[in-house]
Motif scaffolding. Structure first.
Motif, PDB file in Angstrom:
ATOM      1  N   ILE A   1       0.769  -1.174   0.462  1.00  0.00           N
ATOM      2  CA  ILE A   1      -0.314   0.064   0.224  1.00  0.00           C
ATOM      3  C   ILE A   1       0.591   0.997   0.030  1.00  0.00           C
ATOM      4  CG2 ILE A   1      -0.399  -0.102   2.619  1.00  0.00           C
ATOM      5  CD1 ILE A   1      -2.866   1.396   2.690  1.00  0.00           C
TER       6      ILE A   1
ATOM      7  N   SER B   1       0.909   5.585  -0.482  1.00  0.00           N
ATOM      8  CA  SER B   1      -0.072   6.291   0.550  1.00  0.00           C
ATOM      9  C   SER B   1       1.396   7.951   0.397  1.00  0.00           C
ATOM     10  CB  SER B   1      -0.400   6.467   2.341  1.00  0.00           C
ATOM     11  OG  SER B   1       1.170   6.621   3.363  1.00  0.00           O
TER      12      SER B   1
ATOM     13  N   ARG C   1     -15.977  -1.854  -2.849  1.00  0.00           N
ATOM     14  CA  ARG C   1     -14.657  -1.792  -1.320  1.00  0.00           C
ATOM     15  C   ARG C   1     -14.427  -2.812  -0.666  1.00  0.00           C
ATOM     16  NH1 ARG C   1     -18.584  -0.151   3.112  1.00  0.00           N
ATOM     17  NH2 ARG C   1     -19.332  -1.998   2.449  1.00  0.00           N
TER      18      ARG C   1
ATOM     19  N   SER D   1      -2.762   9.013   5.662  1.00  0.00           N
ATOM     20  CA  SER D   1      -4.408   9.038   5.666  1.00  0.00           C
ATOM     21  C   SER D   1      -5.576   9.861   5.935  1.00  0.00           C
ATOM     22  CB  SER D   1      -5.401   7.376   5.797  1.00  0.00           C
ATOM     23  OG  SER D   1      -5.510   7.895   7.278  1.00  0.00           O
TER      24      SER D   1
ATOM     25  N   ALA E   1      -7.715   4.084  -4.856  1.00  0.00           N
ATOM     26  CA  ALA E   1      -8.834   3.875  -3.405  1.00  0.00           C
ATOM     27  C   ALA E   1      -8.390   4.535  -2.923  1.00  0.00           C
ATOM     28  CB  ALA E   1      -8.774   2.211  -3.319  1.00  0.00           C
TER      29      ALA E   1
ATOM     30  N   MET F   1      -9.010   5.387   1.143  1.00  0.00           N
ATOM     31  CA  MET F   1      -9.269   4.496   2.663  1.00  0.00           C
ATOM     32  C   MET F   1      -9.287   5.737   3.489  1.00  0.00           C
ATOM     33  SD  MET F   1      -5.434   2.904   4.235  1.00  0.00           S
ATOM     34  CE  MET F   1      -4.916   4.539   5.479  1.00  0.00           C
TER      35      MET F   1
ATOM     36  N   PHE G   1     -10.814   0.677   1.830  1.00  0.00           N
ATOM     37  CA  PHE G   1     -10.676   0.786   0.427  1.00  0.00           C
ATOM     38  C   PHE G   1     -11.774   1.073  -0.455  1.00  0.00           C
ATOM     39  CE2 PHE G   1      -7.170  -1.974   2.655  1.00  0.00           C
ATOM     40  CZ  PHE G   1      -6.206  -0.353   2.760  1.00  0.00           C
TER      41      PHE G   1
END
Length: 204
Positions: free
Chosen positions: A55, A57, A83, A101, A124, A126, A155
């Motif tokens: 993942i 970010s 989702r 996030s 996506a 989060m 997500f």
């Protein structure tokens, strides 16, 4: 044209890079299917078999941050056709992805199937949910895994796409190797028995 994975990521700089490398015409005239904005049956089966993913970010400092998430096979659950959800287990407690996030909920997921040389990439948003969320706990918690669940991550899909298998080196987990070896051992036993029977018939 429908909103797709490539549409979101093909910025001015990307278009310039494509032109510099004689690839812009290829993507301007692309006529294949790219409308992966809902998870279909093929995607659902692929996701259900995964035991980890990466993942990425966006940090406030401008640096992207990449992290690995893992769990028992199938710990990534399809909540609906847009989702995904996971139980987020206790790790090194740096909370960089979690902190990122708070300012920017956009993430990029990379799901790998090394033995079959296949990979799915996902854009996506989060959202973070407390470990006391009973509805998510019923769906996402594997009681047999034994790890401490700190929260749940959901997500919401923007778009996904598939990468080509080029340059993916096949790798196998212990479980996958054990399954393969089990098949080989069964076949060896069969061949040994067959060989012994033939020797007996020949009087050896």
């Amino acid at each position: 044209m429908a909103y797709t994975y490539l549409d979101e990521l093909t910025t001015k700089g990307v278009r310039e890079a494509q032109r510099e490398n004689d690839a812009r015409e290829q993507w301007e005239g692309f006529s294949g299917s790219r409308e992966f904005t809902r998870f279909d049956e093929n995607a659902a089966a692929f996701i259900a078999a995964r035991d980890s993913f990466y993942i990425a970010s966006n940090s406030q400092s401008g640096w992207p941050y990449l992290q690995h998430r893992g769990g028992p096979p199938g710990f990534i659950k399809l909540l609906d056709d847009r989702r995904l959800g996971i139980a987020d287990f206790r790790g090194n407690r740096q909370y960089i992805t979690l902190g990122n996030s708070k300012e920017d909920d956009r993430v990029s997921l990379f799901l790998m199937d090394y033995p079959r040389r296949k990979r799915m990439k996902v854009l996506a948003h989060m959202s973070v949910h407390g470990a006391a969320d009973a509805a998510l706990a019923r769906t996402l918690v594997d009681e047999d895994y034994g790890a401490t669940v700190e929260r749940f991550l959901v997500f919401t899909l923007v778009a996904y796409d598939w990468n080509c298998p080029q340059h993916i080196t096949p790798r196998f987990t212990k479980v996958e190797l054990a399954e393969t070896m089990s098949v080989i051992e069964i076949e060896l036993k069969r061949l040994r028995a067959e060989n012994a029977e033939l020797r007996a018939r020949l009087g050896e």
